[in-house]
Write an enzyme that holds these catalytic residues in place. Sequence first.
Site, PDB file in Angstrom:
ATOM      1  N   CYS A 162      11.512  11.579  -0.345  1.00  0.00           N
ATOM      2  CA  CYS A 162      11.826  11.937   1.036  1.00  0.00           C
ATOM      3  C   CYS A 162      12.735  13.161   1.096  1.00  0.00           C
ATOM      4  O   CYS A 162      12.538  14.045   1.939  1.00  0.00           O
ATOM      5  CB  CYS A 162      12.451  10.748   1.764  1.00  0.00           C
ATOM      6  N   CYS A 181      16.363   8.485  -1.798  1.00  0.00           N
ATOM      7  CA  CYS A 181      14.911   8.619  -1.935  1.00  0.00           C
ATOM      8  C   CYS A 181      14.551  10.063  -2.263  1.00  0.00           C
ATOM      9  O   CYS A 181      14.519  10.924  -1.382  1.00  0.00           O
ATOM     10  CB  CYS A 181      14.189   8.172  -0.671  1.00  0.00           C
TER      11      CYS A 181
END
EC number: 1.11.1.28
Length: 177
Positions: A135, A132
């Site tokens: 993130c 991700c």
Amino acid sequence: MSLDALRETLPAYAKDLSLNLSTLAGETLLTDQQKWGCFVASAHAIGVPAVVKACEAAAAEAGLSEEAKTGAKAAAAIMGMNNVYYRSLHIMQNAEYRTLPARLRMSIIANPGVEKLDFELWSLAVSAINGCGMCIDAHEVELKKHGMANTAIQAALRIASVVNAVSRVVAGEAAAA
């Protein structure tokens, strides 16, 4: 199972992984809590039993507290959810979804029960495993705000990378057996 015992189960084609695992167990750029928390969080993010057991045993032997172990496992758990959600928002062409509230419970992030810096580092490691980008960037910004050096952040990413690769080899070999 210890890390050394785990290393001995790796096939010859994974010698680099075995050597990297040994090197990272001796990593000194991170505190012991940060390092062993990265090992535990990474192992739990992937969930291969032999690797989880070896990382937890090594962490316990190195003195990782139960609170830190729980925090590392919590980072793996919450990032398992957040990484899927935020990665999806990032790759969706319809930007409207990024304007909507997530409406997902994430209170552990505000109160992880361990040093916030360590939890952010473990969350970064798990986010790297789960792929991700949003993130990874968010956690890296927080780590840099608190003065963490690039080399320490890189050490966490190296641990995540090696634990991931070792887990894949162990799972692949088990599947082939």
